[in-house]
Design a protein around this motif. Structure first.
Motif, PDB file in Angstrom:
ATOM      1  N   ILE A 263       0.845  -1.211   0.000  1.00 16.44           N
ATOM      2  CA  ILE A 263       0.000   0.000   0.000  1.00 16.44           C
ATOM      3  C   ILE A 263       0.870   1.247   0.000  1.00 16.44           C
ATOM      4  N   ASP A 264       1.961   1.213   0.750  1.00 13.44           N
ATOM      5  CA  ASP A 264       2.906   2.338   0.773  1.00 13.44           C
ATOM      6  C   ASP A 264       3.414   2.620  -0.647  1.00 13.44           C
ATOM      7  N   LEU A 265       3.798   1.570  -1.338  1.00 10.89           N
ATOM      8  CA  LEU A 265       4.291   1.719  -2.707  1.00 10.89           C
ATOM      9  C   LEU A 265       3.174   2.117  -3.672  1.00 10.89           C
ATOM     10  N   ALA A 266       1.958   1.648  -3.402  1.00  4.40           N
ATOM     11  CA  ALA A 266       0.821   2.036  -4.246  1.00  4.40           C
ATOM     12  C   ALA A 266       0.565   3.538  -4.153  1.00  4.40           C
ATOM     13  N   ILE A 267       0.654   4.083  -2.928  1.00  5.65           N
ATOM     14  CA  ILE A 267       0.492   5.533  -2.754  1.00  5.65           C
ATOM     15  C   ILE A 267       1.595   6.264  -3.499  1.00  5.65           C
ATOM     16  N   ALA A 290      -0.602  11.035   4.230  1.00 11.45           N
ATOM     17  CA  ALA A 290       0.590  10.901   5.072  1.00 11.45           C
ATOM     18  C   ALA A 290       0.267  10.191   6.383  1.00 11.45           C
ATOM     19  N   CYS A 291      -0.980  10.353   6.846  1.00 13.04           N
ATOM     20  CA  CYS A 291      -1.380   9.756   8.124  1.00 13.04           C
ATOM     21  C   CYS A 291      -2.056   8.390   7.958  1.00 13.04           C
ATOM     22  N   ARG A 313       5.957  17.971  13.291  1.00 13.27           N
ATOM     23  CA  ARG A 313       5.736  16.784  14.102  1.00 13.27           C
ATOM     24  C   ARG A 313       5.807  15.505  13.248  1.00 13.27           C
ATOM     25  N   TYR A 314       5.363  15.602  12.000  1.00 12.25           N
ATOM     26  CA  TYR A 314       5.413  14.430  11.122  1.00 12.25           C
ATOM     27  C   TYR A 314       6.856  14.048  10.811  1.00 12.25           C
ATOM     28  N   GLU A 315       7.691  15.052  10.652  1.00  7.19           N
ATOM     29  CA  GLU A 315       9.108  14.788  10.390  1.00  7.19           C
ATOM     30  C   GLU A 315       9.726  14.019  11.543  1.00  7.19           C
ATOM     31  N   ALA A 316       9.323  14.348  12.756  1.00  4.91           N
ATOM     32  CA  ALA A 316       9.832  13.648  13.935  1.00  4.91           C
ATOM     33  C   ALA A 316       9.377  12.183  13.944  1.00  4.91           C
ATOM     34  N   LEU A 317       8.117  11.944  13.528  1.00  2.00           N
ATOM     35  CA  LEU A 317       7.622  10.571  13.458  1.00  2.00           C
ATOM     36  C   LEU A 317       8.377   9.761  12.409  1.00  2.00           C
ATOM     37  N   LEU A 318       8.701  10.386  11.291  1.00  2.00           N
ATOM     38  CA  LEU A 318       9.472   9.700  10.251  1.00  2.00           C
ATOM     39  C   LEU A 318      10.848   9.289  10.766  1.00  2.00           C
ATOM     40  N   LYS A 319      11.506  10.203  11.469  1.00  2.00           N
ATOM     41  CA  LYS A 319      12.833   9.915  12.001  1.00  2.00           C
ATOM     42  C   LYS A 319      12.782   8.803  13.048  1.00  2.00           C
ATOM     43  N   PRO A 326       6.325   4.835   5.251  1.00  2.99           N
ATOM     44  CA  PRO A 326       7.423   5.809   5.247  1.00  2.99           C
ATOM     45  C   PRO A 326       7.892   6.221   3.852  1.00  2.99           C
ATOM     46  N   ARG A 327       7.823   5.330   2.861  1.00  3.65           N
ATOM     47  CA  ARG A 327       8.303   5.675   1.515  1.00  3.65           C
ATOM     48  C   ARG A 327       7.477   6.826   0.941  1.00  3.65           C
ATOM     49  N   SER A 328       6.164   6.645   0.943  1.00  5.44           N
ATOM     50  CA  SER A 328       5.297   7.711   0.458  1.00  5.44           C
ATOM     51  C   SER A 328       5.284   8.883   1.438  1.00  5.44           C
ATOM     52  N   GLY A 329       5.464   8.593   2.730  1.00  7.65           N
ATOM     53  CA  GLY A 329       5.469   9.658   3.742  1.00  7.65           C
ATOM     54  C   GLY A 329       6.560  10.683   3.507  1.00  7.65           C
TER      55      GLY A 329
END
Length: 336
Positions: A263-267, A290-291, A313-319, A326-329
């Motif tokens: 699904i990540d890759l589909a997005i 993103a969420c 805040r999203y950048e912090a969650l990614l890290k 995460p790929r699409s994020g």
């Protein structure tokens, strides 16, 4: 998969007036349903009773439909003339002409055809339209709109489309394609049967046959993604759905990606490129995507923040590797 109501509406619309417009986003099956409908009553391209014509952007007049004189003065019949001739030769058989994407060119090319659709029994072309080609005049000069010809037009209404004039819309019913039902997985039949499978269907079937749990999880995730996109008026079409499922089932058979990663890759590979080509896309769609996959409470908390605060805040969650996609994020973060 088409709901019964859609098929009944198309049938009744055509029998009430021989012109129907089917409207919807790319990939919802607008082109397939007229062909399948015609084939169901034995009208197909092989027997000359079904023809699909893709409208081009450079169509300025009706010569693309009716015909034109070549450099030597010979009349070259257009697809409408050829279909009128076929309908005349077999008056007891229904004939279908699919005009695909009529909004890709200004509607002047439809002027003569609309006259016939709206009841004119005058021949479409005049004597002067044939120049000195007497043979062509005798063959095509008396053709008018018959009662066994049905015109189906599709309308994309996407980027780069021309508005469909009121006189065209007023000439028939406009059927809007429903959203694709993600939960409906096609039954491709038995591999030992006589079904004439499409190659893509065969691939999905052969890979998915022994993967019911993977497909069930993938369907659940894809259905959630469709609900998200539908809320922002940009749902997945049939083409996208089938190809994401093919990607996922092939991946499951090979053990390359789990369902969440699919699904990540589909997005990343299917949804985002389509959204970026749509001028109506706004930041709300990107933040919602993103969420996707986050717990409901966390998702609602993040979506109610300003874009600037969300990005931080999203950048912090990614890290922290706390984002399900995460790929699409990472790409969505850059877009925001």
């Amino acid at each position: 998969y088409y709901p019964a109501e859609l098929i009944k509406s198309q049938y009744l619309s055509l029998t009430s007036k021989p012109f129907v417009m089917i409207k919807g986003r790319v990939g919802r099956g607008k082109t397939s349903i007229p062909r399948l409908f015609a084939e169901a009553i034995c009208a197909n391209s092989e027997n000359g009773r079904f023809k699909r014509l893709l409208v081009a952007k450079n169509w300025q007049d009706d010569s693309h439909l009716m015909g034109h004189l070549d450099s030597r003065g010979h009349f070259i019949p257009g697809p409408v003339m050829l279909m009128l001739k076929a309908a005349k030769e077999y008056p007891d058989k229904p004939h279908f002409l699919l005009l695909d994407e009529i909004d890709q060119s200004p509607a002047d090319y439809l002027r003569l055809l609309l006259e016939g659709i709206n009841g004119s029994k005058e021949p479409f072309l005049k004597r002067e339209d044939f120049g000195a080609d007497i043979t062509a005049y005798r063959e095509y000069g008396s053709l008018f709109f018959p009662d066994n010809l049905y015109i189906i037009a599709t309308i994309n209404a996407g980027p780069g489309s021309f508005p469909v004039p009121a006189r065209v819309v007023d000439s028939g019913n406009v059927i809007t394609m429903p959203e694709v039902e993600i939960g409906v997985f096609p039954d491709y039949g038995s591999p030992t049967g006589d079904s004439d499978w499409e190659n893509s269907a065969f691939k999905i079937h052969s890979q998915a046959k022994g993967l019911p749990e993977i497909l069930e999880r993938l369907m659940a995730l894809l259905n959630g993604l469709q609900q998200l996109l539908s809320a922002h008026d940009c749902p997945i079409g049939y083409r996208g759905k089938n190809e994401i499922l093919a990607f996922g089932s092939n991946s499951g058979a090979e053990g390359l990606f789990n369902e969440q990663e699919v699904i990540d890759l589909a997005i990343l590979q299917r949804i985002l490129p389509a959204l970026e080509g749509d001028e109506k896309t706004d930041a709300e769609v990107f933040t919602a995507l993103a969420c996707f996959g986050l717990d409901e409470g966390i998702r609602e908390k993040y979506l109610n923040q300003s874009v600037t605060r969300f990005i931080s805040r999203y950048e912090a969650l990614l890290k922290a590797a706390a984002i399900p996609c995460p790929r699409s994020g990472r790409v969505l973060l850059k877009r925001l």
